[in-house]
Write an enzyme that holds these catalytic residues in place. Structure first.
Site, mmCIF file in Angstrom:
data_model
loop_
_atom_site.group_PDB
_atom_site.id
_atom_site.type_symbol
_atom_site.label_atom_id
_atom_site.label_comp_id
_atom_site.label_asym_id
_atom_site.label_seq_id
_atom_site.Cartn_x
_atom_site.Cartn_y
_atom_site.Cartn_z
ATOM 1 N N GLN A 287 -3.869 -5.945 -0.913
ATOM 2 C CA GLN A 287 -2.541 -6.082 -1.518
ATOM 3 C C GLN A 287 -1.956 -7.443 -1.163
ATOM 4 O OE1 GLN A 287 -0.131 -2.195 -0.906
ATOM 5 N NE2 GLN A 287 -1.869 -2.024 0.475
ATOM 6 N N ASN A 288 -2.650 -8.169 -0.290
ATOM 7 C CA ASN A 288 -2.093 -9.415 0.217
ATOM 8 C C ASN A 288 -2.229 -10.552 -0.788
ATOM 9 O OD1 ASN A 288 -1.614 -7.939 2.456
ATOM 10 N ND2 ASN A 288 -3.291 -8.767 3.674
ATOM 11 N N HIS B 66 -2.183 -7.511 -5.908
ATOM 12 C CA HIS B 66 -0.830 -8.010 -6.151
ATOM 13 C C HIS B 66 -0.789 -9.504 -6.428
ATOM 14 C CE1 HIS B 66 0.881 -4.200 -4.003
ATOM 15 N NE2 HIS B 66 0.524 -3.976 -5.247
ATOM 16 N N CYS C 103 2.085 -20.359 -16.658
ATOM 17 C CA CYS C 103 3.232 -20.757 -17.461
ATOM 18 C C CYS C 103 3.379 -19.725 -18.559
ATOM 19 C CB CYS C 103 3.018 -22.147 -18.045
ATOM 20 S SG CYS C 103 4.329 -22.575 -19.206
ATOM 21 N N CYS D 239 4.570 -28.576 -20.098
ATOM 22 C CA CYS D 239 5.382 -28.228 -21.284
ATOM 23 C C CYS D 239 6.869 -28.146 -20.944
ATOM 24 C CB CYS D 239 4.887 -26.929 -21.918
ATOM 25 S SG CYS D 239 5.474 -25.430 -21.082
ATOM 26 N N GLY E 292 -3.553 -1.962 7.960
ATOM 27 C CA GLY E 292 -2.255 -2.629 7.950
ATOM 28 C C GLY E 292 -1.451 -2.502 6.682
ATOM 29 N N SER F 231 1.660 -0.047 4.851
ATOM 30 C CA SER F 231 2.617 1.050 5.058
ATOM 31 C C SER F 231 2.412 2.147 4.034
ATOM 32 C CB SER F 231 4.047 0.515 4.983
ATOM 33 O OG SER F 231 4.267 -0.090 3.724
ATOM 34 N N PRO G 106 -1.092 0.485 13.751
ATOM 35 C CA PRO G 106 -0.461 0.935 15.000
ATOM 36 C C PRO G 106 0.460 2.126 14.769
ATOM 37 C CG PRO G 106 -0.138 -1.450 14.683
ATOM 38 C CD PRO G 106 -0.740 -0.912 13.417
ATOM 39 N N GLU G 107 0.944 2.276 13.513
ATOM 40 C CA GLU G 107 1.895 3.354 13.197
ATOM 41 C C GLU G 107 1.287 4.308 12.186
ATOM 42 O OE1 GLU G 107 4.893 3.266 14.580
ATOM 43 O OE2 GLU G 107 4.680 1.264 15.465
HETATM 44 C C1 BJW Z 1 -0.354 -3.715 11.467
HETATM 45 C C2 BJW Z 1 -0.238 -4.744 12.353
HETATM 46 C C3 BJW Z 1 -1.420 -5.159 12.954
HETATM 47 C C4 BJW Z 1 1.711 -4.390 11.638
HETATM 48 N N1 BJW Z 1 -2.563 -4.566 12.623
HETATM 49 N N2 BJW Z 1 -1.500 -3.130 11.172
HETATM 50 C C5 BJW Z 1 5.361 5.849 -7.941
HETATM 51 C C6 BJW Z 1 6.272 6.387 -7.052
HETATM 52 C C7 BJW Z 1 7.381 5.635 -6.635
HETATM 53 C C8 BJW Z 1 7.587 4.339 -7.091
HETATM 54 C C9 BJW Z 1 6.689 3.816 -7.979
HETATM 55 C C10 BJW Z 1 5.588 4.564 -8.392
HETATM 56 N N3 BJW Z 1 4.865 3.781 -9.246
HETATM 57 C C11 BJW Z 1 5.475 2.581 -9.374
HETATM 58 C C12 BJW Z 1 6.584 2.565 -8.617
HETATM 59 C C13 BJW Z 1 7.527 1.416 -8.465
HETATM 60 C C14 BJW Z 1 7.075 0.371 -7.495
HETATM 61 C C15 BJW Z 1 6.947 1.018 -6.123
HETATM 62 O O1 BJW Z 1 5.888 1.309 -5.628
HETATM 63 N N4 BJW Z 1 8.063 1.229 -5.455
HETATM 64 C C16 BJW Z 1 8.073 1.875 -4.127
HETATM 65 C C17 BJW Z 1 8.370 0.836 -3.046
HETATM 66 C C18 BJW Z 1 9.105 2.970 -4.138
HETATM 67 N N5 BJW Z 1 5.807 -0.249 -7.909
HETATM 68 C C19 BJW Z 1 5.784 -1.268 -8.753
HETATM 69 O O2 BJW Z 1 6.797 -1.745 -9.242
HETATM 70 C C20 BJW Z 1 4.416 -1.816 -9.133
HETATM 71 N N6 BJW Z 1 4.344 -1.934 -10.535
HETATM 72 C C21 BJW Z 1 4.219 -0.869 -11.347
HETATM 73 O O3 BJW Z 1 3.984 0.231 -10.937
HETATM 74 O O4 BJW Z 1 4.341 -1.176 -12.661
HETATM 75 C C22 BJW Z 1 4.368 -0.135 -13.614
HETATM 76 C C23 BJW Z 1 4.249 -0.764 -14.978
HETATM 77 C C24 BJW Z 1 3.293 -0.290 -15.844
HETATM 78 C C25 BJW Z 1 3.169 -0.844 -17.119
HETATM 79 C C26 BJW Z 1 4.021 -1.909 -17.475
HETATM 80 C C27 BJW Z 1 4.967 -2.397 -16.586
HETATM 81 C C28 BJW Z 1 5.074 -1.815 -15.338
HETATM 82 C C29 BJW Z 1 4.229 -3.233 -8.597
HETATM 83 C C30 BJW Z 1 4.245 -3.315 -7.113
HETATM 84 C C31 BJW Z 1 4.211 -4.776 -6.673
HETATM 85 C C32 BJW Z 1 4.386 -4.964 -5.206
HETATM 86 N N7 BJW Z 1 4.606 -6.340 -4.903
HETATM 87 C C33 BJW Z 1 4.783 -6.784 -3.539
HETATM 88 C C34 BJW Z 1 5.103 -8.293 -3.467
HETATM 89 C C35 BJW Z 1 6.290 -8.792 -4.085
HETATM 90 C C36 BJW Z 1 6.853 -10.082 -3.847
HETATM 91 C C37 BJW Z 1 6.226 -11.246 -3.202
HETATM 92 O O5 BJW Z 1 5.418 -11.143 -2.268
HETATM 93 O O6 BJW Z 1 6.623 -12.335 -3.596
HETATM 94 O O7 BJW Z 1 3.574 -6.624 -2.811
HETATM 95 S S1 BJW Z 1 5.947 -5.808 -2.642
HETATM 96 C C38 BJW Z 1 5.107 -5.911 -1.089
HETATM 97 O O8 BJW Z 1 4.705 -4.577 -0.666
HETATM 98 C C39 BJW Z 1 3.814 -6.692 -1.387
HETATM 99 C C40 BJW Z 1 2.789 -5.875 -0.644
HETATM 100 O O9 BJW Z 1 1.509 -6.123 -1.167
HETATM 101 C C41 BJW Z 1 3.280 -4.470 -0.823
HETATM 102 C C42 BJW Z 1 2.724 -3.490 0.171
HETATM 103 O O10 BJW Z 1 3.148 -3.810 1.443
HETATM 104 P P1 BJW Z 1 2.141 -3.616 2.668
HETATM 105 O O11 BJW Z 1 0.993 -4.509 2.517
HETATM 106 O O12 BJW Z 1 1.851 -2.183 2.843
HETATM 107 O O13 BJW Z 1 3.017 -4.213 3.883
HETATM 108 P P2 BJW Z 1 4.199 -3.541 4.729
HETATM 109 O O14 BJW Z 1 4.982 -4.653 5.301
HETATM 110 O O15 BJW Z 1 4.929 -2.528 3.961
HETATM 111 O O16 BJW Z 1 3.444 -2.751 5.901
HETATM 112 C C43 BJW Z 1 2.751 -3.428 6.932
HETATM 113 C C44 BJW Z 1 1.983 -2.411 7.764
HETATM 114 O O17 BJW Z 1 1.193 -3.105 8.707
HETATM 115 C C45 BJW Z 1 2.881 -1.444 8.558
HETATM 116 O O18 BJW Z 1 2.428 -0.108 8.325
HETATM 117 C C46 BJW Z 1 2.642 -1.833 10.023
HETATM 118 O O19 BJW Z 1 2.676 -0.724 10.906
HETATM 119 C C47 BJW Z 1 1.262 -2.427 9.948
HETATM 120 N N8 BJW Z 1 0.968 -3.441 10.957
HETATM 121 N N9 BJW Z 1 1.126 -5.098 12.409
HETATM 122 C C48 BJW Z 1 -2.527 -3.521 11.740
HETATM 123 N N10 BJW Z 1 -1.406 -6.173 13.843
HETATM 124 ZN ZN ZN Z 2 3.573 -24.589 -19.983
#
Ligand code: BJW
Ligand code: ZN
Length: 235
Positions: free
Chosen positions: A92-93, A110, A118, A139, A176, A178, A203-204
């Site tokens: 997801q990174n 992601h 563009c 452009c 890693g 959530s 860790p969690e």
């Molecule tokens: C360690 C550690 C160590 C710490 N070792 N571990 C179904 C149900 C509910 C909602 C929805 C659903 N379906 C869709 C949705 C809406 C939405 C969504 O999911 N919302 C929920 C939050 C409620 N999803 C979307 O909008 C997605 N799109 C979509 O579904 O489109 C539908 C569609 C269809 C057709 C046409 C049009 C639309 C898109 C999701 C995009 C997510 N984007 C982001 C980045 C955005 C911005 C940017 O970066 O500029 O992606 S959000 C952010 O969260 C990023 C990440 O990839 C993503 C996940 O986060 P991740 O990787 O889990 O990180 P953290 O910080 O949450 O967790 C870190 C973990 O590490 C923790 O657990 C720590 O304990 C652990 N940790 N240190 C190991 N050392």
């Molecule tokens: Zn362009």
């Protein structure tokens, strides 16, 4: 003691995988959403309303990530890729850290901080310059980071390739994440269909922990070192 190596292995990674490289996670302590409201800096409506603000945030992250480097955990994954038959990284990174460590089979659910598109003329750009020298395409339109923001659809080919790799694996190691962002959060469950072993490194506990057979509660680098020893992966 070593145990049989998986035949088809998937590493499913989230922001916690890069935490030990110095890249902030999104949620939890020090999480990026605590400081930056995604509705202002990281979604399509924000980009359309105020592209400069969105770029300020993304240039800040390009600079921040540029100063980070892969850690030993990324190197375990790279070594696994080289020494085991079928290894896929589904991440997801957006930071490109797996690729910096040398991983080749990386599916970016992601998108990437380092790719731009563009929306006016269809041009694309790839590069790690930080900050970006020009925010606009030839452009004249603003470049859009090729990141999947909330509300954006995930790339169909990437999600299909990920679902295929996960559906066919005999072991999935989630690291890693959530597990709260969909559809990514539910992808690891596809591995259950094939009777795969599911291992969660975090860790969690997470809302998906119950689906996992084994929980390794510690930082990614240490837990991956344990898996490397278990599977006789040389570093
Ligand atoms: C360690 C550690 C160590 C710490 N070792 N571990 C179904 C149900 C509910 C909602 C929805 C659903 N379906 C869709 C949705 C809406 C939405 C969504 O999911 N919302 C929920 C939050 C409620 N999803 C979307 O909008 C997605 N799109 C979509 O579904 O489109 C539908 C569609 C269809 C057709 C046409 C049009 C639309 C898109 C999701 C995009 C997510 N984007 C982001 C980045 C955005 C911005 C940017 O970066 O500029 O992606 S959000 C952010 O969260 C990023 C990440 O990839 C993503 C996940 O986060 P991740 O990787 O889990 O990180 P953290 O910080 O949450 O967790 C870190 C973990 O590490 C923790 O657990 C720590 O304990 C652990 N940790 N240190 C190991 N050392
Ligand atoms: Zn362009």
């Amino acid at each position: 003691m070593s145990s049989p190596r998986p035949q088809r292995l998937v590493f499913f990674t989230g922001a916690g995988m890069s935490a030990e490289s110095g890249v902030p996670t999104f949620r939890g302590k020090g999480g990026i959403w605590k400081e930056y409201d995604y509705e202002r800096y990281a979604c399509q409506p924000a980009f359309e309303t105020n592209p400069e603000a969105v770029w300020e945030f993304h240039n800040y992250r390009r600079q921040l990530v540029s100063a980070c480097a892969p850690h030993d955990g990324h190197r375990v994954i790279r070594a696994a890729e080289q020494q085991l038959e079928h290894v896929t990284v589904v991440t997801q990174n957006i930071d490109g850290m797996h690729q910096l460590a040398g991983s080749e089979a990386v599916l970016e659910l992601h998108g990437s901080l380092w790719r731009l598109r563009c929306e006016a003329c269809g041009a694309t750009h790839e590069g790690r310059e930080s900050p970006l020298s020009s925010l606009t395409c030839d452009c004249g339109a603003y470049w859009r980071p090729a990141i999947v923001w909330f509300g954006d659809a995930l790339d169909t080919a990437t999600i299909q390739a990920s679902a295929e790799a996960i559906g066919q694996c005999d072991c999935l190691v989630s690291i890693g994440t959530s597990a709260v962002v969909y559809p990514a959060a539910q992808l690891p469950l596809l591995a259950e269909r094939n009777g795969a072993r599911l291992i969660e490194i975090n860790p969690e506990p997470t809302p998906m922990s119950d689906a996992y057979h084994e929980h390794m509660r510690g930082p990614a680098s240490e837990m991956l070192a344990q898996l490397a020893a278990r599977w006789d992966i040389e570093l």
